[in-house]
Design a protein around this motif. Structure first.
Motif, PDB file in Angstrom:
ATOM      1  N   GLY A  87       0.777  -1.231   0.000  1.00 36.21           N
ATOM      2  CA  GLY A  87       0.000   0.000   0.000  1.00 36.21           C
ATOM      3  C   GLY A  87       0.804   1.275   0.000  1.00 36.21           C
ATOM      4  O   GLY A  87       0.240   2.369  -0.117  1.00 36.21           O
ATOM      5  N   VAL A  93      -2.209   3.227  -1.140  1.00 35.94           N
ATOM      6  CA  VAL A  93      -3.424   2.423  -1.039  1.00 35.94           C
ATOM      7  C   VAL A  93      -3.615   2.056   0.428  1.00 35.94           C
ATOM      8  O   VAL A  93      -2.676   1.567   1.076  1.00 35.94           O
ATOM      9  CB  VAL A  93      -3.332   1.141  -1.906  1.00 35.94           C
ATOM     10  N   SER A  94      -4.789   2.276   0.959  1.00 45.24           N
ATOM     11  CA  SER A  94      -5.050   1.963   2.357  1.00 45.24           C
ATOM     12  C   SER A  94      -5.078   0.446   2.560  1.00 45.24           C
ATOM     13  O   SER A  94      -5.369  -0.311   1.627  1.00 45.24           O
ATOM     14  CB  SER A  94      -6.388   2.563   2.792  1.00 45.24           C
ATOM     15  N   ASP A  97      -8.183  -1.315   1.306  1.00 48.22           N
ATOM     16  CA  ASP A  97      -8.226  -1.383  -0.154  1.00 48.22           C
ATOM     17  C   ASP A  97      -7.220  -2.405  -0.689  1.00 48.22           C
ATOM     18  O   ASP A  97      -7.464  -3.051  -1.717  1.00 48.22           O
ATOM     19  CB  ASP A  97      -7.940  -0.007  -0.754  1.00 48.22           C
ATOM     20  N   ARG A 100      -8.896  -5.703  -0.289  1.00 49.23           N
ATOM     21  CA  ARG A 100      -9.954  -5.859  -1.304  1.00 49.23           C
ATOM     22  C   ARG A 100      -9.344  -6.151  -2.673  1.00 49.23           C
ATOM     23  O   ARG A 100      -9.870  -6.977  -3.432  1.00 49.23           O
ATOM     24  CB  ARG A 100     -10.817  -4.600  -1.351  1.00 49.23           C
ATOM     25  N   ALA A 101      -8.220  -5.488  -3.001  1.00 42.71           N
ATOM     26  CA  ALA A 101      -7.567  -5.747  -4.289  1.00 42.71           C
ATOM     27  C   ALA A 101      -7.028  -7.175  -4.353  1.00 42.71           C
ATOM     28  O   ALA A 101      -7.134  -7.845  -5.386  1.00 42.71           O
ATOM     29  CB  ALA A 101      -6.440  -4.735  -4.504  1.00 42.71           C
ATOM     30  N   GLY A 106     -11.209  -5.028  -5.726  1.00 40.38           N
ATOM     31  CA  GLY A 106     -10.760  -3.648  -5.739  1.00 40.38           C
ATOM     32  C   GLY A 106     -11.123  -2.929  -7.020  1.00 40.38           C
ATOM     33  O   GLY A 106     -11.654  -3.525  -7.974  1.00 40.38           O
ATOM     34  N   THR A 107     -10.799  -1.652  -7.058  1.00 44.42           N
ATOM     35  CA  THR A 107     -11.018  -0.865  -8.270  1.00 44.42           C
ATOM     36  C   THR A 107      -9.954  -1.214  -9.305  1.00 44.42           C
ATOM     37  O   THR A 107      -8.964  -1.900  -9.010  1.00 44.42           O
ATOM     38  CB  THR A 107     -10.964   0.631  -7.951  1.00 44.42           C
ATOM     39  N   THR A 110      -6.500   0.336  -8.087  1.00 41.47           N
ATOM     40  CA  THR A 110      -5.849  -0.375  -6.982  1.00 41.47           C
ATOM     41  C   THR A 110      -5.452  -1.792  -7.395  1.00 41.47           C
ATOM     42  O   THR A 110      -4.410  -2.293  -6.963  1.00 41.47           O
ATOM     43  CB  THR A 110      -6.774  -0.436  -5.756  1.00 41.47           C
ATOM     44  N   ASP A 111      -6.246  -2.432  -8.231  1.00 42.53           N
ATOM     45  CA  ASP A 111      -5.893  -3.769  -8.699  1.00 42.53           C
ATOM     46  C   ASP A 111      -4.611  -3.731  -9.520  1.00 42.53           C
ATOM     47  O   ASP A 111      -3.742  -4.609  -9.365  1.00 42.53           O
ATOM     48  CB  ASP A 111      -7.046  -4.337  -9.535  1.00 42.53           C
TER      49      ASP A 111
END
Length: 392
Positions: A87, A93-94, A97, A100-101, A106-107, A110-111
């Motif tokens: 991150g 990146v938190s 997140d 999630r990635a 993730g978005t 971020t992915d």
């Protein structure tokens, strides 16, 4: 008479509980006459710990309490550092997140940052650090000396020599460099092992002395190759020789991961032989251990692990030296601890790479510079500690 002494009943008196002739007591008369044989304590009573049996009971693993706890803490620390490393950077990146990635939720941004740019480098560091930790633990146990690590006794230098020949002389690609590093490490190990062998087997101090001499000789060969190379080739080779995770991706990760996945279980299977050999060759032979055959197999495994790490990231110093000793001190184990050593090696290299990326950001240092700085301080402490222990 102590409180634990057996009670002697008078003649003709009924047997007292706990008396030698009481039924079921140790030494009681068997129905056919003669003393009843004592029951041997089970393995669980002699060696405490959680036991896991595999392959239908043919393979038994013992999980002692403190090493298991230390391994859990090291794994938790490694995962924490991994999330922070994934991150942190130009694009922050938190931690949620990042998770999630990694989970595929993730978005797009971020992915790409986490899974494409940063994850391969992190995983290469984890695999290389684990390989160096296990390799160092095996060599230190065989040599019965905390200085008996592959970067001290020349095996890592031999792998570097093989890779340099491929880079500077033959001009091979990444795959050819990896193969040459493994072959160079194996050739060095076989020569050192043969020169260290004497009637009665290989002695630890001879292995270290011959390995240091071989490492010095190979270092001069590496210097000669660098001098004769062109400026661009010498610059690329110098960066590789420092040891770096910069630019490492899936192409370096997959072969290293496959090799470690095959070699590490084999090292675990030979772990009991390694622990028994620490008590001395004679004691190990009396327990049925084929000492020289086991030693040679362990040397080959440790060299392959070291050469695999060198092929993936270059010769990274001091991780193989420090990780096994730190793991042993944390677990307070009298014998070799392969799994904690692997976790400690992965943690050390991951933390060192994270620091190398952030200490002088935006400039990224090769991780070998950071491990050399940390390892130099550790080596000074280790030598001072051994000197003081020798004066007691």
């Amino acid at each position: 008479m102590s409180a634990d002494s057996p009670t002697i009943a008078p003649a003709g008196a009924p047997d007292a509980p706990g008396a030698p002739d009481a039924p079921g007591a140790p030494g009681a008369a068997a129905p056919g006459g003669g003393p009843e044989p004592r029951k041997r304590p089970s393995a669980e009573q002699v060696v405490p710990g959680l036991r896991v049996r595999l392959a239908g009971g043919r393979i038994a693993l013992r999980l002692a309490g403190r090493p298991l706890a230390v391994g859990t803490v090291l794994l938790a620390a490694l995962l924490t550092v991994a999330v922070l490393a994934l991150g942190t950077g130009d694009f922050t990146v938190s931690p949620p997140d990042v998770l999630r990635a990694l989970a595929g939720a993730g978005t797009t941004a971020t992915d790409y940052v986490v899974n494409t740019l940063r994850l391969p480098r992190l995983l290469v560091g984890v695999v290389v650090g684990a390989a160096l930790g296990v390799s160092g633990a095996i060599f230190q146990s065989l040599a019965r000396n905390p200085l008996g690590s592959p970067d001290i006794i020349g095996f890592e230098t031999g792998a570097a020599t093989g890779a340099l020949f491929q880079i500077l002389v033959f001009g091979g690609g990444a795959g050819a460099v990896a193969v040459s590093a493994v072959l160079g490490g194996l050739a060095t190990a076989l020569v050192v092992y043969a020169l260290s062998f004497k009637r009665g087997g290989v002695r630890g101090y001879r292995l270290i002395l011959v390995g240091i001499a071989a490492g010095a000789l190979l270092s001069s060969v590496n210097s000669y190759l660098m001098i004769k190379a062109s400026l661009d080739e010498a610059h690329a080779a110098a960066v590789w020789l420092t040891g770096s995770l910069n630019g490492r991706g899936w192409d370096q990760l997959v072969p290293a991961l496959v090799a470690v996945a095959l070699l590490f279980p084999a090292a675990l299977l030979l772990g009991p032989h390694l622990r028994m050999m620490e008590a001395g060759d004679a004691s190990a032979k009396s327990l049925g251990v084929p000492v020289e055959r086991s030693r040679l197999a362990l040397v080959v495994l440790a060299v392959l692990l070291c050469a695999t790490a060198t092929a993936a990231a270059g010769p990274i110093a001091f991780v193989a030296l420090a990780a096994p000793q730190l793991a042993r001190r944390l677990t307070r184990s009298a014998g070799v601890t392969l799994v904690p050593a692997a976790l400690m090696g992965a943690l050390l290299l991951t933390v060192s790479d994270f620091a190398a990326q952030r200490v002088l950001a935006p400039v990224q240092l090769p991780v070998g510079i950071m491990t050399a700085a940390i390892g130099g301080l550790y080596l000074m402490w280790l030598l001072t500690h051994e000197w003081r222990a020798g004066r007691r």
